[in-house]
Design a protein around this motif. Structure first.
Motif, short mmCIF file in Angstrom:
data_model
loop_
_atom_site.label_atom_id
_atom_site.label_comp_id
_atom_site.label_asym_id
_atom_site.label_seq_id
_atom_site.Cartn_x
_atom_site.Cartn_y
_atom_site.Cartn_z
N PHE A 23 96.07 -5.43 108.57
CA PHE A 23 97.41 -6.01 108.44
C PHE A 23 97.57 -6.86 107.20
N ARG A 24 96.49 -7.56 106.87
CA ARG A 24 96.65 -8.59 105.82
C ARG A 24 95.83 -8.31 104.57
N ASP A 25 95.07 -7.25 104.54
CA ASP A 25 94.36 -6.96 103.29
C ASP A 25 95.35 -6.34 102.31
N ALA A 57 104.43 6.73 113.69
CA ALA A 57 103.56 7.12 112.56
C ALA A 57 102.13 6.66 112.82
N ARG A 58 101.97 5.43 113.34
CA ARG A 58 100.61 4.91 113.61
C ARG A 58 99.95 5.67 114.76
N ARG A 59 100.76 6.05 115.77
CA ARG A 59 100.20 6.80 116.90
C ARG A 59 99.72 8.18 116.39
N PHE A 150 105.25 -10.15 118.25
CA PHE A 150 105.27 -11.60 118.02
C PHE A 150 106.37 -12.21 118.89
N GLY A 151 105.99 -13.30 119.58
CA GLY A 151 106.95 -13.93 120.49
C GLY A 151 106.80 -13.42 121.90
N GLU A 152 106.00 -12.38 122.11
CA GLU A 152 105.75 -11.88 123.47
C GLU A 152 104.37 -12.35 123.95
N ILE A 153 104.19 -12.41 125.26
CA ILE A 153 102.94 -12.94 125.81
C ILE A 153 101.89 -11.83 125.88
N GLY A 174 85.86 -8.74 112.66
CA GLY A 174 86.94 -8.11 111.90
C GLY A 174 88.32 -8.66 112.18
N THR A 175 88.43 -10.00 112.29
CA THR A 175 89.77 -10.56 112.46
C THR A 175 89.94 -11.77 111.54
N SER A 176 91.15 -11.93 111.04
CA SER A 176 91.43 -12.99 110.05
C SER A 176 91.62 -14.34 110.73
N GLY A 177 91.75 -14.34 112.06
CA GLY A 177 91.96 -15.62 112.75
C GLY A 177 93.33 -16.20 112.43
C1 BV8 Z 1 102.43 -15.71 121.80
C2 BV8 Z 1 100.44 -5.84 117.97
C3 BV8 Z 1 103.15 -17.20 123.53
C4 BV8 Z 1 101.50 -5.25 117.14
C5 BV8 Z 1 100.09 -8.04 117.09
C6 BV8 Z 1 102.97 -21.04 114.28
C7 BV8 Z 1 101.65 -21.46 114.38
C8 BV8 Z 1 100.76 -20.86 115.27
C9 BV8 Z 1 101.20 -19.82 116.09
C10 BV8 Z 1 102.49 -19.38 115.97
C11 BV8 Z 1 103.38 -19.99 115.09
N1 BV8 Z 1 104.58 -19.35 115.19
C12 BV8 Z 1 104.47 -18.40 116.14
C13 BV8 Z 1 103.21 -18.40 116.63
C14 BV8 Z 1 102.66 -17.50 117.68
C15 BV8 Z 1 102.38 -16.12 117.09
C16 BV8 Z 1 101.43 -16.24 115.92
O1 BV8 Z 1 100.25 -16.48 116.09
N2 BV8 Z 1 101.98 -16.08 114.70
C17 BV8 Z 1 101.14 -16.17 113.53
C18 BV8 Z 1 101.59 -15.13 112.50
C19 BV8 Z 1 101.23 -17.59 112.99
N3 BV8 Z 1 101.75 -15.36 118.16
C20 BV8 Z 1 102.48 -14.66 119.04
O2 BV8 Z 1 103.68 -14.55 118.97
C21 BV8 Z 1 101.71 -14.07 120.20
N4 BV8 Z 1 102.36 -14.44 121.42
O3 BV8 Z 1 102.00 -16.65 121.14
O4 BV8 Z 1 103.07 -15.87 123.03
C22 BV8 Z 1 102.13 -17.37 124.58
C23 BV8 Z 1 100.77 -17.19 124.28
C24 BV8 Z 1 99.84 -17.37 125.28
C25 BV8 Z 1 100.24 -17.72 126.56
C26 BV8 Z 1 101.59 -17.89 126.85
C27 BV8 Z 1 102.55 -17.72 125.85
C28 BV8 Z 1 101.70 -12.56 120.15
C29 BV8 Z 1 100.92 -12.12 118.94
C30 BV8 Z 1 100.70 -10.59 119.01
C31 BV8 Z 1 101.41 -9.93 117.87
N5 BV8 Z 1 101.03 -8.51 117.84
N6 BV8 Z 1 99.72 -6.77 117.15
C32 BV8 Z 1 100.91 -4.24 116.20
O5 BV8 Z 1 99.68 -4.05 116.16
O6 BV8 Z 1 101.75 -3.64 115.50
S1 BV8 Z 1 99.26 -9.06 116.02
C33 BV8 Z 1 98.53 -8.18 114.75
O7 BV8 Z 1 97.92 -9.12 113.85
C34 BV8 Z 1 97.34 -7.37 115.16
O8 BV8 Z 1 97.41 -6.82 116.42
C35 BV8 Z 1 96.20 -8.34 115.12
O9 BV8 Z 1 95.93 -8.74 116.41
C36 BV8 Z 1 96.76 -9.52 114.50
C37 BV8 Z 1 95.77 -10.18 113.62
O10 BV8 Z 1 95.35 -9.27 112.68
P1 BV8 Z 1 93.78 -8.99 112.53
O11 BV8 Z 1 93.35 -8.09 113.61
O12 BV8 Z 1 93.04 -10.28 112.38
O13 BV8 Z 1 93.85 -8.21 111.20
P2 BV8 Z 1 94.03 -8.85 109.76
O14 BV8 Z 1 94.47 -7.78 108.83
O15 BV8 Z 1 94.84 -10.12 109.86
O16 BV8 Z 1 92.56 -9.28 109.39
C38 BV8 Z 1 91.57 -8.28 109.27
C39 BV8 Z 1 90.28 -9.02 108.99
O17 BV8 Z 1 89.24 -8.05 108.91
C40 BV8 Z 1 90.30 -9.76 107.66
O18 BV8 Z 1 89.74 -11.05 107.84
C41 BV8 Z 1 89.41 -8.91 106.76
O19 BV8 Z 1 88.67 -9.72 105.85
C42 BV8 Z 1 88.47 -8.27 107.75
N7 BV8 Z 1 87.97 -6.96 107.33
C43 BV8 Z 1 88.60 -6.01 106.58
N8 BV8 Z 1 87.77 -4.94 106.44
C44 BV8 Z 1 86.63 -5.22 107.12
C45 BV8 Z 1 86.75 -6.49 107.69
N9 BV8 Z 1 85.78 -7.06 108.42
C46 BV8 Z 1 84.64 -6.33 108.60
N10 BV8 Z 1 84.45 -5.11 108.07
C47 BV8 Z 1 85.42 -4.51 107.34
N11 BV8 Z 1 85.20 -3.28 106.83
#
Ligand code: BV8
Length: 235
Positions: A23-25, A57-59, A150-153, A174-177
């Motif tokens: 997602f973020r690379d 497309a992703r599916r 985003f915004g869903e539980i 493999g997650t950016s945290g």
């Molecule tokens: C919720 C499905 C309430 C869709 C996804 C402000 C501050 C903090 C939080 C928030 C805020 N404003 C809003 C929020 C909450 C929000 C959130 O966190 N926003 C972020 C952007 C700030 N979260 C939500 O809305 C969540 N819901 O909070 O509900 C609640 C919660 C709990 C209990 C009650 C109520 C819902 C979030 C879910 C969103 N849906 N995915 C889809 O896939 O299309 S999130 C999406 O990004 C992905 O699914 C994934 O989970 C997520 C994170 O991505 P990563 O998996 O980490 O991938 P990314 O690209 O970021 O990183 C890849 C990493 O791999 C990198 O570090 C890279 O270096 C590394 N890598 C690359 N290649 C390799 C590698 N590592 C090893 N080997 C390699 N070869």
């Protein structure tokens, strides 16, 4: 020899070497779309076709990718640890399952599932949804991707809390945290006394919370870590 309860959290990085864009690379998925345009309930209300096309497309792209050695190593670990291992994945691909993992919790849903907005049924789904097909359960044409936006539980948060409390070892792969609540799991596990390990290409946003961090490609790091762990524990 000892047993150990392990919880693994995976993100897009574990599927990167299989050819699934992260997602973020630099070439991440979101580069093609602003997240607000495709991964929020508001986006779906505003333009269901855009969102359906993004997920259709992703599916379809899943058919062209295969699990990599990192997925395979986690399946091997499950064969050895059984119920002492749970993989919680943020990913919506099916690569863990295709590598042989059975104990996988998709907290953000799955591409190969459709959710009915009328009857709330969840159905195995491998085709497009853009043409609004009828729900296999209730027949209403209200199927959406069974994906947590985003915004869903996220799914199964209660079960996740129990598993994190029981974990003796928490490993993030493999997650950016960057996305919560997943990004907070390491702190939850640590509060209950778990040892924490990060396996990622680069330091994640939460790297400070890990007792140990190894940086490199998952396809190299994960098989090496699994062999190391299995040499120390037995069922
Ligand atoms: C919720 C499905 C309430 C869709 C996804 C402000 C501050 C903090 C939080 C928030 C805020 N404003 C809003 C929020 C909450 C929000 C959130 O966190 N926003 C972020 C952007 C700030 N979260 C939500 O809305 C969540 N819901 O909070 O509900 C609640 C919660 C709990 C209990 C009650 C109520 C819902 C979030 C879910 C969103 N849906 N995915 C889809 O896939 O299309 S999130 C999406 O990004 C992905 O699914 C994934 O989970 C997520 C994170 O991505 P990563 O998996 O980490 O991938 P990314 O690209 O970021 O990183 C890849 C990493 O791999 C990198 O570090 C890279 O270096 C590394 N890598 C690359 N290649 C390799 C590698 N590592 C090893 N080997 C390699 N070869």
């Amino acid at each position: 020899m000892t047993r150990v309860k392990v919880v693994v959290l995976t993100g897009a990085g574990i599927s990167a070497e299989s050819g699934v864009p992260t997602f973020r690379d630099a070439d991440g998925l979101w580069e093609g779309h602003r997240v607000e345009d495709v991964a929020t309930p508001e986006a779906y209300e505003l333009s269901p076709t855009t969102v359906h096309r993004f997920y259709d497309a992703r599916r379809a792209a899943l058919r062209a990718v295969d699990p990599n050695p990192a997925h395979t190593a986690l399946a091997r670990l499950e064969r050895e640890l059984g119920d002492d291992l749970l993989v919680i994945t943020q990913n919506i691909d099916d690569l863990h399952e295709r590598a042989g993992s059975e104990r996988v919790l998709h907290m953000h849903g799955e591409l190969r599932s459709a959710l009915c907005r009328a009857c709330h049924g969840r159905h195995r789904w491998d085709h497009d949804l853009v043409d609004l097909p009828p729900c296999p359960g209730c027949g209403v044409t209200e199927l959406r991707p069974d994906v947590v936006w985003f915004g869903e539980i996220p799914y199964e948060m209660d079960r996740i809390a129990v598993e994190l409390a029981r974990a003796e070892l928490f490993v993030s792969i493999g997650t950016s945290g960057a996305v919560y609540p997943a990004a907070g799991f390491v702190r939850q596990a640590m509060r209950y006394g778990a040892r924490t390990l990060e396996l990622n290409l680069e330091p994640s946003e939460g790297t400070v919370w890990f007792h140990e961090a190894r940086h490199g490609r998952a396809g190299d790091l994960v098989p090496e870590w699994v062999s190391e762990l299995l040499s120390r524990v037995s069922r």
